[in-house]
Design a protein around this motif. Structure first.
Motif, PDB file in Angstrom:
ATOM      1  N   GLY A   1       0.881  -1.332  -0.165  1.00 44.18           N
ATOM      2  CA  GLY A   1      -0.148  -0.062   0.144  1.00 44.18           C
ATOM      3  C   GLY A   1       0.819   1.256   0.040  1.00 44.18           C
ATOM      4  O   GLY A   1       0.709   2.300   0.600  1.00 44.18           O
TER       5      GLY A   1
ATOM      6  N   VAL B   1      -3.262  -4.814   0.907  1.00 40.23           N
ATOM      7  CA  VAL B   1      -2.755  -5.243   2.035  1.00 40.23           C
ATOM      8  C   VAL B   1      -1.623  -4.725   2.188  1.00 40.23           C
ATOM      9  O   VAL B   1      -0.365  -4.820   1.239  1.00 40.23           O
ATOM     10  CB  VAL B   1      -2.611  -7.065   2.105  1.00 40.23           C
ATOM     11  CG1 VAL B   1      -2.099  -7.397   3.426  1.00 40.23           C
ATOM     12  CG2 VAL B   1      -4.054  -7.755   1.659  1.00 40.23           C
TER      13      VAL B   1
ATOM     14  N   SER C   1      -0.729  -5.322   8.032  1.00 39.31           N
ATOM     15  CA  SER C   1      -1.434  -6.713   7.787  1.00 39.31           C
ATOM     16  C   SER C   1      -0.596  -7.454   7.162  1.00 39.31           C
ATOM     17  O   SER C   1       0.428  -7.030   6.440  1.00 39.31           O
ATOM     18  CB  SER C   1      -2.678  -6.645   6.871  1.00 39.31           C
ATOM     19  OG  SER C   1      -3.518  -5.760   7.735  1.00 39.31           O
TER      20      SER C   1
ATOM     21  N   ALA D   1       2.124  -4.667  -5.720  1.00 42.31           N
ATOM     22  CA  ALA D   1       2.788  -3.365  -5.563  1.00 42.31           C
ATOM     23  C   ALA D   1       3.589  -3.361  -4.630  1.00 42.31           C
ATOM     24  O   ALA D   1       3.761  -2.430  -3.523  1.00 42.31           O
ATOM     25  CB  ALA D   1       1.796  -2.296  -5.329  1.00 42.31           C
TER      26      ALA D   1
ATOM     27  N   GLY E   1       7.082  -3.110  -4.017  1.00 40.16           N
ATOM     28  CA  GLY E   1       8.319  -2.351  -3.910  1.00 40.16           C
ATOM     29  C   GLY E   1       9.462  -2.884  -4.757  1.00 40.16           C
ATOM     30  O   GLY E   1       9.603  -4.062  -4.998  1.00 40.16           O
TER      31      GLY E   1
ATOM     32  N   VAL F   1      18.839  14.871  -0.742  1.00 42.03           N
ATOM     33  CA  VAL F   1      19.098  13.434  -1.083  1.00 42.03           C
ATOM     34  C   VAL F   1      20.448  13.225  -1.710  1.00 42.03           C
ATOM     35  O   VAL F   1      20.731  14.008  -2.589  1.00 42.03           O
ATOM     36  CB  VAL F   1      17.803  12.853  -1.786  1.00 42.03           C
ATOM     37  CG1 VAL F   1      18.420  11.416  -2.475  1.00 42.03           C
ATOM     38  CG2 VAL F   1      16.590  12.758  -1.316  1.00 42.03           C
TER      39      VAL F   1
ATOM     40  N   ALA G   1      16.438   7.005  -9.451  1.00 44.83           N
ATOM     41  CA  ALA G   1      15.626   8.060  -8.822  1.00 44.83           C
ATOM     42  C   ALA G   1      16.033   9.555  -9.174  1.00 44.83           C
ATOM     43  O   ALA G   1      15.289  10.397  -9.238  1.00 44.83           O
ATOM     44  CB  ALA G   1      16.277   8.034  -7.582  1.00 44.83           C
TER      45      ALA G   1
ATOM     46  N   GLU H   1      10.981  10.253 -11.834  1.00 44.93           N
ATOM     47  CA  GLU H   1       9.901  10.002 -12.499  1.00 44.93           C
ATOM     48  C   GLU H   1       9.168   8.686 -11.888  1.00 44.93           C
ATOM     49  O   GLU H   1       8.145   8.320 -12.224  1.00 44.93           O
ATOM     50  CB  GLU H   1      10.166   9.571 -13.735  1.00 44.93           C
ATOM     51  CG  GLU H   1      10.222  10.834 -14.875  1.00 44.93           C
ATOM     52  CD  GLU H   1       8.976  11.505 -14.965  1.00 44.93           C
ATOM     53  OE1 GLU H   1       8.205  10.905 -15.468  1.00 44.93           O
ATOM     54  OE2 GLU H   1       8.888  12.870 -14.687  1.00 44.93           O
TER      55      GLU H   1
ATOM     56  N   SER I   1       4.416   5.184 -11.816  1.00 47.40           N
ATOM     57  CA  SER I   1       3.564   4.157 -10.981  1.00 47.40           C
ATOM     58  C   SER I   1       2.222   4.807 -11.162  1.00 47.40           C
ATOM     59  O   SER I   1       1.074   4.000 -11.274  1.00 47.40           O
ATOM     60  CB  SER I   1       3.921   4.542  -9.362  1.00 47.40           C
ATOM     61  OG  SER I   1       5.154   3.894  -9.021  1.00 47.40           O
TER      62      SER I   1
END
Ligand SMILES: Cc1cc2nc3c(=O)[nH]c(=O)nc-3n(C[C@H](O)[C@H](O)[C@H](O)COP(=O)(O)OP(=O)(O)OC[C@H]3O[C@@H](n4cnc5c(N)ncnc54)[C@H](O)[C@@H]3O)c2cc1C
Length: 390
Positions: A19, A40, A126, A161, A163, A222, A285, A289, A294
């Motif tokens: 999520g 989840v 979860s 999703a 990662g 960063v 990175a 974008e 995503s």
């Protein structure tokens, strides 16, 4: 069932594992198409992550199609991009709309609220256990059963999703890569008024430091490098201009690190499992974008599932990140060759129109091949003979 953990529904059309921005965007896009879905997520809201936190104008635009309109008060508007090194500097403004720097927890909260509003079921904190493998038995309706928080849940489509280190990718046998390289990103927030209306990318000998304004009194800094063991305490010494701006400023967030991968998979979907976001591959990175990609993928995935097959998504996927990969490759070439980097920055600094056209191509407002065709010969010549003005 552990205390405080939500009950999953008995059945869902699409089960989304993860999520983060990609999983929530997928949930919103699916609900906008009237498709039932359950997310989840292992962590609690609102999720923070090492990120440059810059949403380029195209990212804001796609997010608006998902019903999330970012206001200036959500972060800090920026008008363009500036590249510099110790000797040279060049900047360009975006053609129309502004980009926005937004703290990740704020973005996560907004996406969560929108996903809830559309009617998606969201299960934070979860855990999921998938069936033995993708080919495990399906029922008459083509559904499989997983376990969420030790309760069974039937699902028709599975969306990974989860990662960079996706376990769904492994589970579905989609690990085969065409290309994969890693760099490492370290993020810190400083409490200081932004000194620029641009996202600044400072090129150093071992990596880039990029600075995104994210609030009236906050900037996100960063450092991205190929060296996982770099001495982070000394990074600012390589960027005296930034160090001067940050002198005396308080560190305003817990420092975080993350891997940024350039990864292209051979396939991002089987007949019933689709990967999205960083799980499905990513551009470095430095392109800024990742989020936009995503969000675009989420819209394509929902169209595909609404049509009853993942074929459309599979076919569209690589096109949605092609430009970011191309621009990422150009910038990584500069990263790998410090002498070329200095010449390129010098040449761009003396020819800002080329930088502007490249930025506008990066935003999709110009065609990159047309810019390259028009500019490559002159730019290449200047780069070769002097790295200096025309
Ligand atoms: C240093 C750095 C700087 C960046 N800067 C920018 C930038 O300026 N602009 C930009 O657009 N992009 C940027 N990116 C890229 C951007 O952060 C990613 O593209 C984006 O986070 C991808 O979102 P995602 O949802 O795919 O993955 P993630 O954000 O990683 O979310 C995945 C989620 O899945 C959950 N999860 C994992 N496994 C499970 C499991 N088994 N069960 C349940 N949940 C699970 C995790 O808890 C996580 O919340 C940057 C990335 C890095 C590393």
């Amino acid at each position: 069932m552990p205390i405080g953990v939500a009950h999953p529904p008995l059945s869902t059309e699409a089960l989304i594992i993860g999520g983060g921005p990609a999983g929530l965007a997928a949930a919103i896009a699916l609900r906008q198409r009237g498709i039932d879905c359950t997310v989840v997520e292992a962590r609690e809201i609102a999720i923070d992550k090492a990120c440059g936190e810059g949403l380029m104008p195209d990212s804001r635009e796609t997010l608006a199609r998902l019903g999330v309109t970012l206001q200036a008060s959500d972060g800090f508007l920026f008008r363009g991009i500036r590249f510099s090194n110790a000797a040279h500097s060049v900047h360009a403004r975006f053609p129309e709309a502004a980009g926005i720097g937004v703290r990740r927890p704020r973005l996560h909260m907004l996406l969560t609220e929108r996903a809830r509003q559309t009617g998606a079921t969201l299960l934070f904190n979860s855990r999921v256990q998938l069936p033995a493998n993708e080919h495990a038995t399906r029922d008459r309706d083509g559904y499989q059963t997983a376990t969420v928080n030790v309760e069974p849940i039937r699902f028709r489509w599975l969306i990974g999703a989860d990662g960079q280190a996706s376990s769904v990718r492994r589970w579905a046998g989609l690990e085969d890569v065409k290309k994969c390289s890693m760099r490492y990103g370290f993020r810190t927030h400083y409490q200081v008024s932004p000194w620029s209306e641009y996202v600044e990318v400072h090129w150093g000998p071992k990596g880039q430091l990029y600075v995104t304004p994210v609030g009236d009194e906050s900037v996100c800094v960063v450092y991205i490098t190929r060296d996982p063991r770099c001495n982070r305490a000394n990074v600012l010494a390589e960027f005296p201009e930034v160090a001067a701006h940050l002198h005396g400023a308080e560190i305003a967030s817990q420092q975080r690190g993350a891997v940024t991968a350039t990864r292209k998979l051979r396939s991002v979907a089987t007949s019933s499992v689709a990967l999205i976001g960083d799980a499905s591959g990513s551009a470095d990175a430095i392109t800024g974008e990742g989020l936009a990609i995503s969000f675009r993928q989420a819209l394509a995935l929902a169209d595909s599932i609404a049509a009853g097959s993942l074929d459309y998504y599979r076919a569209e996927h690589s096109g949605l990140s092609r430009l970011a990969h191309t621009m990422g490759a150009l910038m990584l070439t500069m990263d790998g060759w410090p002498a070329l980097q200095d010449r390129a920055l010098c040449t761009l600094a003396h020819n800002p129109a080329v930088f502007r056209e490249l930025l506008h191509a990066h935003m999709g407002h110009r065609r990159l091949p047309a810019v390259v065709l028009r500019r490559a010969a002159g730019f290449g010549w200047r780069l070769l003979i002097q790295g200096a003005p025309a």
